[in-house]
Design a protein around this motif. Structure first.
Motif, PDB file in Angstrom:
ATOM      1  N   THR A 227       1.109  -1.055   0.080  1.00 48.63           N
ATOM      2  CA  THR A 227      -0.052   0.029  -0.044  1.00 48.63           C
ATOM      3  C   THR A 227       0.786   1.368   0.046  1.00 48.63           C
ATOM      4  OG1 THR A 227      -0.207  -0.197   2.466  1.00 48.63           O
ATOM      5  CG2 THR A 227      -1.872  -0.974   1.094  1.00 48.63           C
ATOM      6  N   ASN A 228       2.418   1.178   0.560  1.00 47.57           N
ATOM      7  CA  ASN A 228       3.043   2.235   0.239  1.00 47.57           C
ATOM      8  C   ASN A 228       2.522   3.515   1.009  1.00 47.57           C
ATOM      9  OD1 ASN A 228       5.570   3.343  -0.631  1.00 47.57           O
ATOM     10  ND2 ASN A 228       4.573   4.397  -2.165  1.00 47.57           N
ATOM     11  N   GLY A 229       1.984   3.528   1.971  1.00 51.03           N
ATOM     12  CA  GLY A 229       1.352   4.670   2.722  1.00 51.03           C
ATOM     13  C   GLY A 229      -0.172   5.127   2.478  1.00 51.03           C
ATOM     14  N   GLN A 230      -0.572   4.406   1.585  1.00 48.60           N
ATOM     15  CA  GLN A 230      -1.985   4.713   1.206  1.00 48.60           C
ATOM     16  C   GLN A 230      -3.030   4.995   2.324  1.00 48.60           C
ATOM     17  OE1 GLN A 230      -4.051   2.542  -1.859  1.00 48.60           O
ATOM     18  NE2 GLN A 230      -2.550   2.715  -3.185  1.00 48.60           N
ATOM     19  N   GLY A 231      -2.936   4.255   3.495  1.00 50.71           N
ATOM     20  CA  GLY A 231      -4.005   4.190   4.292  1.00 50.71           C
ATOM     21  C   GLY A 231      -3.730   5.280   5.124  1.00 50.71           C
TER      22      GLY A 231
ATOM     23  N   MET B  93      11.624  17.094   9.458  1.00 50.18           N
ATOM     24  CA  MET B  93      12.991  16.383   9.796  1.00 50.18           C
ATOM     25  C   MET B  93      13.776  16.494   8.231  1.00 50.18           C
ATOM     26  SD  MET B  93      12.838  12.870  11.870  1.00 50.18           S
ATOM     27  CE  MET B  93      14.496  12.466  12.013  1.00 50.18           C
ATOM     28  N   VAL B  94      13.026  16.085   7.160  1.00 50.48           N
ATOM     29  CA  VAL B  94      13.884  16.097   5.820  1.00 50.48           C
ATOM     30  C   VAL B  94      14.295  17.676   5.584  1.00 50.48           C
ATOM     31  CG1 VAL B  94      13.283  16.067   3.438  1.00 50.48           C
ATOM     32  CG2 VAL B  94      12.878  14.229   4.973  1.00 50.48           C
ATOM     33  N   VAL B  95      13.315  18.536   5.579  1.00 49.53           N
ATOM     34  CA  VAL B  95      13.696  20.026   5.289  1.00 49.53           C
ATOM     35  C   VAL B  95      14.558  20.467   6.303  1.00 49.53           C
ATOM     36  CG1 VAL B  95      12.482  22.115   5.090  1.00 49.53           C
ATOM     37  CG2 VAL B  95      11.167  20.440   4.501  1.00 49.53           C
ATOM     38  N   GLY B  96      14.451  20.360   7.519  1.00 47.83           N
ATOM     39  CA  GLY B  96      15.533  20.829   8.443  1.00 47.83           C
ATOM     40  C   GLY B  96      16.818  20.181   8.024  1.00 47.83           C
ATOM     41  N   ALA B  97      17.009  19.011   7.635  1.00 48.21           N
ATOM     42  CA  ALA B  97      18.383  18.487   7.474  1.00 48.21           C
ATOM     43  C   ALA B  97      18.932  18.937   5.927  1.00 48.21           C
ATOM     44  CB  ALA B  97      18.125  16.703   7.051  1.00 48.21           C
ATOM     45  N   LEU B  98      17.815  19.126   5.034  1.00 52.06           N
ATOM     46  CA  LEU B  98      18.274  19.621   3.845  1.00 52.06           C
ATOM     47  C   LEU B  98      18.796  20.972   3.577  1.00 52.06           C
ATOM     48  CD1 LEU B  98      15.255  18.754   1.330  1.00 52.06           C
ATOM     49  CD2 LEU B  98      17.847  18.403   1.108  1.00 52.06           C
ATOM     50  N   ASN B 153       4.580  16.025   4.241  1.00 55.33           N
ATOM     51  CA  ASN B 153       5.497  15.189   4.295  1.00 55.33           C
ATOM     52  C   ASN B 153       6.091  14.464   2.827  1.00 55.33           C
ATOM     53  OD1 ASN B 153       5.556  14.875   7.073  1.00 55.33           O
ATOM     54  ND2 ASN B 153       4.304  13.252   7.195  1.00 55.33           N
ATOM     55  N   ILE B 154       5.103  14.371   1.807  1.00 58.92           N
ATOM     56  CA  ILE B 154       5.076  13.688   0.829  1.00 58.92           C
ATOM     57  C   ILE B 154       5.973  14.844  -0.109  1.00 58.92           C
ATOM     58  CG2 ILE B 154       3.983  13.001  -1.562  1.00 58.92           C
ATOM     59  CD1 ILE B 154       1.806  11.658   0.217  1.00 58.92           C
ATOM     60  N   VAL B 155       5.383  16.076   0.016  1.00 59.11           N
ATOM     61  CA  VAL B 155       6.083  16.977  -0.854  1.00 59.11           C
ATOM     62  C   VAL B 155       7.426  17.097  -0.281  1.00 59.11           C
ATOM     63  CG1 VAL B 155       6.026  19.636  -1.105  1.00 59.11           C
ATOM     64  CG2 VAL B 155       4.217  18.292  -0.936  1.00 59.11           C
ATOM     65  N   SER B 281      12.894   5.322  -0.169  1.00 56.59           N
ATOM     66  CA  SER B 281      11.731   5.092   0.303  1.00 56.59           C
ATOM     67  C   SER B 281      10.936   6.240   0.465  1.00 56.59           C
ATOM     68  CB  SER B 281      11.967   4.513   1.586  1.00 56.59           C
ATOM     69  OG  SER B 281      12.203   5.428   2.526  1.00 56.59           O
ATOM     70  N   ALA B 282       9.598   6.156   1.169  1.00 52.72           N
ATOM     71  CA  ALA B 282       8.782   7.106   1.235  1.00 52.72           C
ATOM     72  C   ALA B 282       9.266   8.193   2.430  1.00 52.72           C
ATOM     73  CB  ALA B 282       7.295   6.387   1.387  1.00 52.72           C
ATOM     74  N   THR B 283      10.018   7.540   3.267  1.00 49.05           N
ATOM     75  CA  THR B 283      10.381   8.260   4.360  1.00 49.05           C
ATOM     76  C   THR B 283      11.646   8.953   4.093  1.00 49.05           C
ATOM     77  OG1 THR B 283      11.509   6.423   5.399  1.00 49.05           O
ATOM     78  CG2 THR B 283       8.991   7.069   6.214  1.00 49.05           C
ATOM     79  N   GLY B 284      12.409   8.485   3.001  1.00 49.57           N
ATOM     80  CA  GLY B 284      13.560   9.237   2.637  1.00 49.57           C
ATOM     81  C   GLY B 284      14.995   8.660   3.466  1.00 49.57           C
TER      82      GLY B 284
END
Lengths: 312, 382, 345
Positions: A227-231, B93-98, B153-155, B281-284
């Motif tokens: 789902t890759n975070g869809q939830g 966290m991502v933006v701070g690190a960047l 977060n995604i952005v 990954s989605a969390t980077g």
């Protein structure tokens, strides 16, 4: 180049694609809407989706019965919903954390079962795209709306159904009452906990079916973290939709359509490869933007995420 | 049993004991799963303890793992007490690190005394900026913060992908043609100094601990902190008292984001590789610390000081579980499931703890403890 | 309530007891004690970023190491430990460090993103050999002597399959679904695009990097978009591509796979896969280690050394002329008569 994108064929493809992408979000988000309306926040939706997705997938590769696949997902949704309800409603745990706990558990458990019971991935049969006489053959509309699988149609059918249930049935009234003012509801004889159990379990079943809509309808495969975070996005969409099924559907469609648009842009080369990352942000960005533009008074269930303690 | 517990002046100890027993309960279920997988639970849990606490190195790893959790958790303490749910820790966290990394790349030759504080400060501010966006959206435009933080977060992660494979990529990668999305080895002047030789225990750990104390003082001993809590506790009354609720809502998210941003910067500059690298990954690169920090804060009852042990224990679980995986060679997926079980079990003991606290309170009146996380408020017209 | 509490207490005591016993027992990793006078088992540890059953990147190293273990005599001769799903670089670094400290002979860091950490860890364990993939840097210029590097010239197999794809495509449109445009994925796609163009400059290759390694649903709709754009041949890379293969299957679109043999996913339409056989270089690396050299050499698998093998789907009726074309292309790349230049952008 832009002319390539604006051809009828491509546009048809984008909308149809957007509808398919929105489907799993829709199941989960509608389910979560019920739960939230009654005052329970479930952040574990993604984990339940994953377990449902695996269960359906496994049933199908073992029995080749799509019906059994959906049934398995429903069963998993029931069990996990029961557990979630017990923890959130009876044990009155902090709903944010209990949700995350269920997410972690579902994510790990689905992968573990996949690893141990299946091993090397096998393709599974999927719900075929239905051909509805007359409707499917319509020139443009037919291609866009009427060539999807049963799971897609069910998801969108859920919108008017759940809207009806929420707004025009006694059950729906009780759900909303419990979410707004559980004490008052209790005084009026509504069994607050039972209503919440029902909505949480319902939400969980829908999330699991949403997962199944991925593994045995859209994709025909399972993978770790399918789902890759869809939830989580589904939970966000409930807020987008202001706890109204139609609004939630709007959010899911927006998200899916923008994603499909980006895919078409990438494929035709309109979006340069250097811009792939910016393009990939678009569904999320535009969802926020849409809400900013459509700013309105939003009243969320007053009792959302507050466990109800009778007489305290 | 209950009467005995009541008489013991150790009621508070029960408060601590319950989560411990819950963890044990979860581990019991985990033991069954381990057996089903053909592993020896005794050996497995021994490895878990060894991995978390078994040596100086292990304790250092635990502390280093816990640090981002604690920092994010501190931010969560602030925001949740203002009744704002910040699920955007990952993106912050991502933006701070960047931004912190950008500074290190821009002025690598500054002396450590200047560069290190600079990168950490920039990380803090940048995270605050990224937290401020949902704050403003919520306060002035009624956009629910759960939605905006999840989306942002995604952005943020996609933005990171863009920068790390584009402008910020290590020139050596382009030369070699391998195109790994990582920066060059960052200026050693910005390395977080290691405090205990031969371990990875770095200054970030101390910074986090000190900040925990600061946040405690901030929330309970300053006017601003009081107002943040007031806004969370009762926005209507606060408005009557002349507190600008909107501004404090924004501030809460800004501060929450800032701590997460600092966590991101510390994660990068205290890392093994001293580079910022995305794992795709989605969390980077955060390893879900932005998320787990929420759990840590809630376990700590949203109090900065108790978030310290909560973060360390959670960090210990994460570190130890990885060691468990290596020792008995079970799939890593089991670890995730186990972590989930622990979280569920511990959070389930809430009620028992509260019931016991109530029984005590019936005998001795106690001040109401503000440990409940935000009652998500209705966004009325302001 | 009372019953609940007692139950919890009993459970707690039970588990506490278990833990005490566990602590008391030496917590060493499972090691097969060798009683025979034979040499101690050669111990390999692998750290990889995705699941070992992903039919892509991590699968390839898992298959290779398992094969090596078999070749060298099974579990008594070669002990293997895996830590997969280590996509978080800090966790992977801790795993690499830990395996080294537990005395593993070879620690394989199977992830390009692990390099920055590896260069810090390796010097602390000079008795351990490390192997880093996919990469070409052994850090010898930084004084490190115990790191091997290995990479895949995935562009080569990509080129061959691009040639085949262009030859097989009747619509003249080929679709590619990729993750993020980095590393191995970029190499493969660039090679594929060049090969298709070389075979038929009029063929259109539409490349879609969906910017995720794990969004399977997005990959499937990306494939659908490719099909809508007229593609009758497709390829893709990374683990989320299983979604694309499903769509290809549904639409009768031919598929070329990479990293692992993907025939099982769609036996009707998979033409061939570029399979990574890391064992080709692992054998050399292990031999070197046993001979006393713990690092310093960079390896590549390619068509020439058999590290990359184009495995054809036996159930797919590939026209003879295309097969010949493919074999000729492979031979041409090996003997150098076919050359191409990868884009630097």
């Amino acid at each position: 180049m832009l002319s390539e994108l604006l051809t009828t064929d491509v546009l048809i493809g984008i909308v149809a694609s957007g509808i398919r992408l929105a489907t799993s979000y829709l199941y989960a988000a509608i389910g979560e809407t019920f739960g939230q309306l009654s005052g329970v926040l479930n952040l574990g939706v993604d984990g339940i989706m994953l377990m449902g997705a695996f269960g359906a997938y496994y049933a199908v590769i073992k029995t080749d019965s799509l019906f059994l696949g959906v049934l398995t997902a429903v069963g998993i949704g029931l069990i996990m919903g029961l557990a979630m309800a017990y923890v959130s409603v009876t044990l009155q745990a902090e709903q944010g954390i209990s949700g995350i706990g269920f997410y972690l558990f579902g994510l790990g458990m689905s992968d573990l079962l996949f690893r141990k019971l299946v091993g090397t991935p096998l393709p599974a049969s999927t719900f075929p795209r239905l051909h509805i006489p007359l409707l499917s053959d319509m020139p443009i509309l037919g291609e866009v709306f009427f060539r999807h699988s049963l799971m897609v149609y069910l998801a969108f059918l859920l919108v008017p159904i759940s809207s009806y249930v929420i707004n025009r049935t006694t059950f729906g009234l009780k759900v909303r009452a419990v979410g707004q003012n559980p004490e008052a509801g209790d005084t009026l004889g509504i069994n607050v906990n039972r209503i919440r159990y029902t909505t949480v379990i319902l939400g969980s079943v829908l999330a699991a079916v949403g997962g199944a809509s991925l593994s045995i309808a859209l994709l025909g495969i399972f993978q770790q973290n399918l789902t890759n975070g869809q939830g989580f996005i589904a939970v966000a969409l409930v807020y987008f939709g202001a706890w109204r099924p139609a609004g939630v559907m709007g959010g899911a469609l927006l998200y899916g359509l923008v994603a499909a648009l980006v895919l078409a842009g990438n494929t035709t080369g309109i979006i340069p490869r250097s811009g792939a990352d910016i393009a990939a942000m678009m569904p999320a960005l535009l969802t926020i933007l849409a809400l900013v533009i459509a700013t309105r008074q939003v009243h969320q269930p007053a009792a959302l995420s507050k466990p109800y303690k009778r007489g305290e | 049993m209950p009467s005995l517990l009541k008489r013991l002046p150790l009621g508070a100890i029960v408060d601590v004991l319950m989560p411990v027993l819950a963890v044990l309960g979860a581990l019991l279920v985990g033991a069954l799963m381990l057996i089903a997988l053909g592993a020896n639970p005794v050996e497995a849990y021994g490895a878990l303890l060894e991995g978390a606490f078994g040596s100086a190195n292990a304790i250092a790893e635990t502390a280093v793992k816990a640090t981002p959790l604690l920092l994010v958790g501190l931010g969560i303490c602030i925001s949740f007490r203002a009744n704002v749910i910040n699920i955007g820790g990952e993106g912050q966290m991502v933006v701070g690190a960047l931004f912190a990394v950008a500074v290190a790349l821009a002025v690598p030759n500054l002396p450590p005394l200047l560069l290190l504080p600079a990168v950490l400060l920039v990380g803090f501010l940048a995270g605050g900026l990224w937290g401020g966006i949902p704050g403003v959206l919520k306060a002035y435009l009624n956009v629910n913060e759960i939605l905006s933080t999840i989306m942002l977060n995604i952005v943020a992660v996609q933005g990171m992908n863009f920068l790390l494979r584009g402008a910020m990529i290590d020139p050596a990668e382009i030369e070699a043609g391998t195109r790994i999305p990582q920066t060059m080895r960052l200026s050693p002047a910005a390395d977080l100094p290691v405090l205990v030789p031969d371990t990875r225990l770095h200054l970030g750990v101390i910074i986090a601990l000190v900040l925990a104390v600061f946040v405690y003082i901030f929330l309970w001993r300053t006017t601003i902190g009081y107002r943040i809590r007031a806004v969370g506790h009762n926005p209507e009354a606060s408005r009557y008292a002349g507190i600008n609720v909107k501004q404090y809502t924004v501030l809460a998210l800004v501060l929450s984001g800032a701590f997460a941003g600092l966590a991101g910067a510390i994660l990068v500059f205290g890392s093994e590789s001293h580079r910022m690298v995305t794992d795709g990954s989605a969390t980077g690169f955060t390893g879900s610390a932005g998320f787990n920090g929420i759990v840590a804060a809630l376990f700590g009852g949203l109090h900065p000081l108790t978030t310290i042990p909560a973060s360390f224990l959670f960090g210990a679980l994460l570190v130890g579980a990885n060691k468990l995986q290596r020792a008995v060679q079970v799939p890593a997926a089991l670890i995730g499931a186990l972590n989930g079980l622990v979280v569920i079990f511990v959070v389930s003991t809430d009620l028992i703890r509260r019931r016991l606290t109530q029984r005590r309170a019936l005998r001795e009146p106690q001040p109401e403890s503000e440990t409940r996380p935000p009652q998500t408020e209705s966004s009325h017209a302001k | 309530m009372k019953k609940n509490r007692s139950l919890i207490v009993v459970a707690g005591i039970l588990v506490l007891a278990l833990l005490v016993v566990g602590c008391a027992a030496p917590a060493t990793p499972t090691e097969a004690p060798t009683e025979e006078p034979m040499a101690e088992p050669f111990r390999i540890a692998v750290v990889s970023p995705s699941a070992i059953n992903d039919l892509a990147f991590s699968q390839s190293i898992y298959d290779a190491v398992t094969l090596i273990q078999e070749e060298m005599g099974g579990e008594s001769a070669v002990e293997v430990a895996f830590s997969d799903n280590m996509f978080v670089v800090e966790d992977a670094a801790a795993a690499i460090r830990d395996y080294a400290s537990e005395g593993y002979d070879l620690v394989i860091a199977h992830g390009s993103q692990y390099g920055g950490s590896l260069v810090e860890i390796a010097p602390e364990f000079t008795d351990t050999a490390f192997a880093w993939g996919t990469a070409g840097d052994t850090f010898t210029d930084q004084g490190v002597t115990n790191v091997y590097a290995y990479e895949a010239a995935s562009d080569q197999g990509g080129y061959v399959m691009g040639v085949m794809g262009a030859a097989l495509s009747e619509s003249g449109v080929i679709g590619v679904v990729g993750p993020i445009e980095v590393g191995d994925a970029k190499l493969y796609v660039d090679g594929f695009t060049l090969g298709a163009a070389a075979q038929n400059p009029d063929v259109t290759v539409n490349v879609n990097y969906i910017n995720s390694f794990s969004d399977v649903a997005l990959a499937s709709e990306a494939a659908q978009a490719q099909v809508n754009a007229g593609a009758d041949v497709m390829t893709g890379t990374a683990q989320m591509v299983v979604g694309a293969i499903g769509v290809a299957d549904e639409n009768g679109v031919l598929w070329f796979g990479t990293q692992a043999n993907q025939t099982s996913l769609a036996p009707d339409i998979v033409v061939a896969s570029q399979v990574y056989h890391w064992e080709v270089v692992l054998r050399d690396i292990i031999a070197n280690i046993q001979g006393g050299t713990l690092g310093g050499e960079a390896y590549a698998i390619n068509l020439e050394n058999g590290g990359e093998v184009i495995e054809f789907n036996p159930d797919f009726a590939l026209p003879d002329d295309v097969k010949t074309l493919a074999d000729d292309t492979i031979q041409g790349i090996i003997d150098g008569s076919i050359t191409y230049e990868l884009p630097t952008e």
